[in-house]
Design an enzyme around this catalytic site. Structure first.
Site, mmCIF file in Angstrom:
data_model
loop_
_atom_site.group_PDB
_atom_site.id
_atom_site.type_symbol
_atom_site.label_atom_id
_atom_site.label_comp_id
_atom_site.label_asym_id
_atom_site.label_seq_id
_atom_site.Cartn_x
_atom_site.Cartn_y
_atom_site.Cartn_z
ATOM 1 N N LYS A 291 -1.346 -5.671 -20.608
ATOM 2 C CA LYS A 291 -1.037 -6.084 -19.290
ATOM 3 C C LYS A 291 -2.203 -7.196 -18.739
ATOM 4 C CE LYS A 291 1.277 -6.691 -15.513
ATOM 5 N NZ LYS A 291 2.267 -7.774 -15.769
ATOM 6 N N CYS B 28 0.855 -1.037 0.276
ATOM 7 C CA CYS B 28 0.024 -0.129 0.079
ATOM 8 C C CYS B 28 1.019 1.469 -0.063
ATOM 9 C CB CYS B 28 -0.791 0.015 1.280
ATOM 10 S SG CYS B 28 -1.947 -1.404 1.391
ATOM 11 N N GLU C 3 8.813 -12.125 -25.616
ATOM 12 C CA GLU C 3 7.848 -10.991 -25.463
ATOM 13 C C GLU C 3 8.491 -9.668 -25.106
ATOM 14 O OE1 GLU C 3 6.320 -11.835 -20.737
ATOM 15 O OE2 GLU C 3 5.078 -10.771 -22.291
ATOM 16 N N ARG D 124 1.242 1.765 -5.924
ATOM 17 C CA ARG D 124 1.657 0.679 -4.970
ATOM 18 C C ARG D 124 0.238 0.226 -4.282
ATOM 19 N NH1 ARG D 124 6.445 1.153 -1.891
ATOM 20 N NH2 ARG D 124 5.260 -0.050 -0.241
ATOM 21 N N TRP E 232 -3.812 -1.483 -1.185
ATOM 22 C CA TRP E 232 -3.647 -2.731 -2.128
ATOM 23 C C TRP E 232 -4.002 -3.844 -1.004
ATOM 24 C CZ3 TRP E 232 -3.164 -3.824 -7.293
ATOM 25 C CH2 TRP E 232 -2.827 -5.138 -7.617
ATOM 26 N N LYS F 78 9.426 -14.869 -21.887
ATOM 27 C CA LYS F 78 9.872 -13.692 -21.402
ATOM 28 C C LYS F 78 10.934 -13.055 -22.785
ATOM 29 C CE LYS F 78 8.166 -12.987 -19.002
ATOM 30 N NZ LYS F 78 6.906 -13.077 -18.029
ATOM 31 N N HIS G 171 14.107 -35.387 -32.078
ATOM 32 C CA HIS G 171 13.028 -35.813 -32.987
ATOM 33 C C HIS G 171 12.494 -34.625 -33.994
ATOM 34 C CE1 HIS G 171 12.489 -39.517 -30.613
ATOM 35 N NE2 HIS G 171 12.729 -38.872 -29.496
ATOM 36 N N ASN H 51 0.762 -0.059 6.354
ATOM 37 C CA ASN H 51 1.291 -0.779 5.120
ATOM 38 C C ASN H 51 1.984 -1.859 5.635
ATOM 39 O OD1 ASN H 51 2.498 -1.588 2.694
ATOM 40 N ND2 ASN H 51 3.808 -0.023 2.521
ATOM 41 N N GLY H 52 1.799 -3.014 5.325
ATOM 42 C CA GLY H 52 2.366 -4.386 5.585
ATOM 43 C C GLY H 52 1.311 -5.368 6.025
ATOM 44 N N GLU I 149 8.972 -20.638 -19.779
ATOM 45 C CA GLU I 149 8.749 -19.345 -19.131
ATOM 46 C C GLU I 149 9.866 -18.428 -19.556
ATOM 47 O OE1 GLU I 149 6.654 -17.606 -18.116
ATOM 48 O OE2 GLU I 149 7.470 -15.743 -17.101
HETATM 49 O O1 M6R Z 1 -3.227 -11.746 -15.637
HETATM 50 P P1 M6R Z 1 -2.928 -13.268 -15.914
HETATM 51 O O2 M6R Z 1 -1.991 -13.722 -14.884
HETATM 52 O O3 M6R Z 1 -4.300 -13.991 -15.832
HETATM 53 O O4 M6R Z 1 -2.405 -12.951 -17.324
HETATM 54 C C1 M6R Z 1 -2.073 -14.214 -18.017
HETATM 55 C C2 M6R Z 1 -0.933 -13.743 -19.255
HETATM 56 O O5 M6R Z 1 -1.760 -13.109 -20.177
HETATM 57 C C3 M6R Z 1 0.003 -13.153 -18.871
HETATM 58 O O6 M6R Z 1 0.766 -14.067 -17.853
HETATM 59 C C4 M6R Z 1 1.094 -13.022 -19.910
HETATM 60 O O7 M6R Z 1 1.581 -14.102 -20.647
HETATM 61 C C5 M6R Z 1 2.519 -12.100 -19.663
HETATM 62 N N1 M6R Z 1 2.575 -11.024 -20.690
HETATM 63 C C6 M6R Z 1 3.602 -12.811 -19.336
HETATM 64 O O8 M6R Z 1 4.718 -12.018 -19.010
#
Ligand code: M6R
Length: 600
Positions: free
Chosen positions: A595, A2, A482, A27, A74, A479, A498, A100-101, A475
Site C-alpha cells: 500500500k 473518524c 494490478e 476510519r 483521521w 487498475k 505506429h 466526526n465530520g 489509470e
Molecule cells: O501513496 P501514493 O499515492 O504516493 O502511492 C503512489 C503509488 O504507489 C500508488 O498510486 C500505486 O500505484 C497504487 N497501487 C495504484 O493503485
C-alpha cells in the site's frame, strides 16, 4: 473520516468504548481519546498515534464511569497531536464531545467566540462546537445542542456529555454516520456497525438532521428542531467481518462505492458561490512562477497528468508532469520561480519524498497534495492540501484517485482565479454535483460486470484515449493489471498505427475512452481500425459522438469534458474489480504490491 463511540449504561463504559474504537481504527488512526463521567466529573484521556498509545496511557487510571464517549481520529483540521485529539472539552471541564465530520464555517464561528473571550486549545474545527455549547448551556445540554446545530454548517456526528446532567448523552447527526445500539442494560452508539456488534445486533439508524438522548434505560429521538419522533429497532443480519467491510465483499469495492461521499467531503467548504476557497495556499503569490511541475507515482501520477493539462490550459504557463522516480534523477530545471506540486495518497512514497526534497533544495515553492494528515510529504512541503478520502485500505487506489482529481481541478481553477484569469463557473458548478453523477454511474455496475466477462480468458487488454482520456486509460490499465493480472497497456490513440496495432487480432479487447469533444471523433475512428482487425471494443463516450459498429458503448453523463476524467474512472475501476473477481484474485492485496511504497 473518524470513528466515534459512546456508552450510557449500568456497566463500566470504558470496555465498550475501547473495543469499539479498535473496530473503527480503519476510519482513522492518528490519535484517539475517551472521556468518562464519574462522580459528576469528566475524565478525559487522549493520545497522539495509534490506539495502542491510548491503551497504554489508560493503564495509569482506574476508570469506573458508566457513561463515556470515545474517538479515533483521521485528522482534517490540525495536525495529529494530543491537543487536536478528541474528545474536546470546554474550559470549565463541564462539557465534552466527540465529532466526526467537518464544520465548514468554523473559522467565522471561532472568530465570534474569540471576540466573546473564548480561548481555543486546538486547531480543530470541532472545538468550536464545544465552545458554542458552553456559550448556550443553561443547564440543559439538549437545548444547548439544538441552538448549536442551528449555527454550524457542514457534516457531523456528535456525542456530547455534560457534568450538569451526568446521566445522559446527547447525539446528533448530519452527513456523517451514527448508529445507536440497544444492549440489555445500556444504550451504545458508534459511527459504524462493527463497533457495536460484539454487544448487540439491535440498532437504530439515526438519519440526517436527527438527534437522540441516550439514557441508561431509555432512548428518545428528535428532529433537530426538537420534535419528538419514533424510530424502529432493526436487527443486523450479518457478522463482524462482513460489517467491517460494510456489507461489501472487499475493501476495494467498499472504497469504490464510497466515492460519492468522499468526493463530497473533498469539495466541502472549498466552493463558495462562484469562488474557490483554498485558504491553505493564500500566502502564495502565483504570479511569480514561470514554470510548474507535477510529480507523483502510480495512480497519483495519472491524476497529475489530468491536473497538469487543466492547469496549463487555465493559466497558460508551461506545466510538466514527471514520475517521481524520474524527476529525482533528471536534474530538473528549477529555481525560485518554479512551483512544484507533489501528489501522494499515503504521503510516504520514497520517490515522491526524494523528489520533493530535491525541489526544495533548488529553491522551488512546494505544495503537497496528500490524503494522510501529518504524513512525511505533507510535513516536508511548504504548503499542503488534503484530499478527504479517509483511510484507503485496498492496495489498489480508487477513492484516493478521484478525490485527487477533484482537488487538482479545484487547485487549477483556484490558481487561475488568483491570477485574474477567466474561470469557467458553469464547470465549477457542475463539479459540486459530481458526487450525484458518480452515484448514478455506480448503479450501472451490472454493465461493467458484463464488460469484465469479456476479459476473463485474455492475457492482454488494450486501452486507448487522447489528451485527458489518455490519462484516464493509463489509470484504467494500471487498475486492471494490478488487481486482475491481465496484462494491460494504454496507448495514445493516435500512436496505435505506429506500432501497437500489430498486436490486435481477432478476439483482442480494446477499451477506448473518447470524452473530449475536440478529439473524440479521432479516437472513435482509431477504434474502427481495431474493429477491422477483429477487436472487440468497449467504448466510453458521451451522447454527442457518432458511434458506429461498437456493440459495447457506455454513454457517460452530460458534464463538462474536463470532469469526464472523474466519471470514467468509476467504470474502469469496476471493470478491473470484476475481472479480478472472476479470476479469483485477492483484490485487496494483489501479489507483489504494498500500500505504501517507502523504498526506492
Ligand atoms: O501513496 P501514493 O499515492 O504516493 O502511492 C503512489 C503509488 O504507489 C500508488 O498510486 C500505486 O500505484 C497504487 N497501487 C495504484 O493503485
Amino acid at each position: 473520516m473518524c470513528g466515534i463511540t459512546a456508552y450510557c449504561g449500568n456497566d463500566f463504559a470504558l470496555p465498550f468504548l475501547m473495543q469499539g474504537l479498535s473496530k473503527l481504527e480503519y476510519r482513522g488512526y492518528d490519535s484517539a481519546g475517551v472521556t468518562t463521567l464519574e462522580s459528576g466529573q469528566l475524565l478525559t484521556v487522549k493520545c497522539k498515534g495509534r490506539l495502542k498509545n491510548l491503551e497504554d496511557e489508560l493503564t495509569k487510571y482506574e476508570i469506573k464511569g458508566n457513561i463515556g464517549i470515545g474517538h479515533t481520529r483521521w485528522a482534517t483540521h490540525g495536525i495529529p497531536s494530543n491537543l487536536n485529539s478528541h474528545p474536546h472539552t470546554n474550559e470549565d471541564q463541564t462539557i465534552s464531545l466527540v465529532h466526526n465530520g467537518i464544520i465548514e464555517n468554523y473559522r467565522e464561528l471561532k472568530e465570534e467566540l474569540i471576540k466573546k473571550g473564548y480561548q481555543f486549545q486546538s486547531e480543530t474545527d470541532s472545538e468550536v462546537v464545544v465552545q458554542l455549547l458552553d456559550l448556550y448551556d443553561a443547564g440543559n445540554i439538549f437545548e444547548a445542542t439544538k441552538k448549536v446545530l442551528k449555527k454550524i454548517e457542514g457534516s457531523y456526528a456528535l456525542c456530547i456529555v455534560s457534568t450538569k446532567e451526568p446521566d445522559k448523552i446527547v447525539v446528533a447527526k448530519k452527513d456523517s454516520p451514527l448508529i445507536i445500539g440497544k444492549v440489555n442494560n445500556a444504550y451504545v452508539a458508534a459511527s459504524d456497525i462493527p463497533a457495536l456488534l460484539e454487544y448487540t445486533k439491535d440498532v437504530y439508524f439515526l438519519n440526517d438532521l436527527e438527534m437522540a438522548i441516550m439514557e441508561k434505560e431509555k432512548i428518545s429521538f428528535f428532529t433537530h428542531d426538537g420534535q419528538s419522533i419514533e424510530k424502529k429497532l432493526v436487527t443486523i443480519p450479518y457478522d463482524l467481518e462482513a460489517a467491517q467491510k460494510d456489507g461489501y465483499d472487499t475493501f476495494m469495492l467498499k472504497e469504490i462505492y464510497e466515492q460519492p461521499h468522499v468526493i463530497n467531503e473533498t469539495l466541502r467548504g472549498r466552493i463558495n458561490h462562484q469562488e474557490i476557497v483554498l485558504d491553505e495556499l493564500k500566502e502564495i503569490d502565483f504570479s511569480k512562477f514561470n514554470k510548474i511541475y507535477f510529480v507523483a507515482c502510480g495512480t497519483a501520477y495519472h491524476a497529475c497528468l489530468c491536473g497538469a493539462q487543466v492547469l496549463e490550459k487555465a493559466i497558460k504557463i508551461p506545466v510538466t508532469t514527471t514520475p517521481a522516480s524520474e524527476f529525482r534523477y533528471s536534474d530538473p530545471l528549477i529555481d525560485e520561480y518554479t512551483l512544484a506540486i507533489f501528489v501522494s495518497q499515503s504521503g510516504e512514497t520514497a520517490d515522491t519524498l526524494a523528489a520533493l526534497r530535491l525541489a526544495k533544495q533548488k529553491s522551488a515553492t512546494t505544495i503537497a497534495i496528500a490524503n494522510v494528515l501529518g504524513s512525511t510529504i505533507s510535513r516536508d512541503a511548504q504548503y499542503v492540501l488534503y484530499t478527504c478520502a479517509g483511510p484507503e485500505i485496498a492496495v489498489a487506489s480508487t477513492k484516493a484517485y478521484t478525490t485527487q482529481l477533484v482537488l487538482l481541478f479545484l487547485f487549477a481553477y483556484y490558481v487561475a482565479q488568483q491570477l485574474g484569469k477567466e474561470v469557467d463557473h458553469a464547470l465549477i458548478q457542475q463539479l459540486s454535483h459530481i458526487p450525484e453523477y458518480v452515484h448514478n454511474i455506480l448503479k450501472d455496475h451490472q454493465v461493467f460486470e458484463n464488460y469484465a466477462k469479456m476479459l476473463e480468458n485474455l492475457h492482454d487488454a488494450y486501452f486507448i484515449g487522447r489528451r485527458l482520456d489518455y490519462a484516464s486509460v493509463l489509470e484504467g490499465a494500471l487498475k486492471l493489471k494490478e488487481v486482475s493480472y491481465v496484462h494491460a497497456d494504454a496507448y495514445v490513440a493516435g500512436e496505435l498505427k505506429h506500432g501497437p496495432i500489430a498486436l490486435i487480432e481477432a478476439g483482442s479487447v480494446v477499451i477506448a475512452v473518447a470524452t473530449q469533444p475536440h478529439i473524440a471523433a479521432k479516437t472513435i475512428s482509431n477504434i474502427q481500425e481495431t474493429i477491422a482487425r477483429g477487436a472487440k471494443v468497449i467504448l466510453f463516450t458521451t451522447h454527442g459522438e457518432k458511434v458506429k459498429n461498437v456493440e459495447n458503448t457506455y454513454y457517460l453523463p452530460d458534464v463538462a469534458p474536463t470532469l469526464q476524467s472523474i466519471l470514467v474512472a468509476i467504470p474502469l475501476q469496476l471493470i478491473a474489480y470484476y475481472t479480478a473477481g472472476i479470476k479469483g484474485c485477492d483484490v485487496d492485496k494483489p501479489r507483489n504490491l504494498a500500500k505504501s511504497v517507502t523504498v526506492e
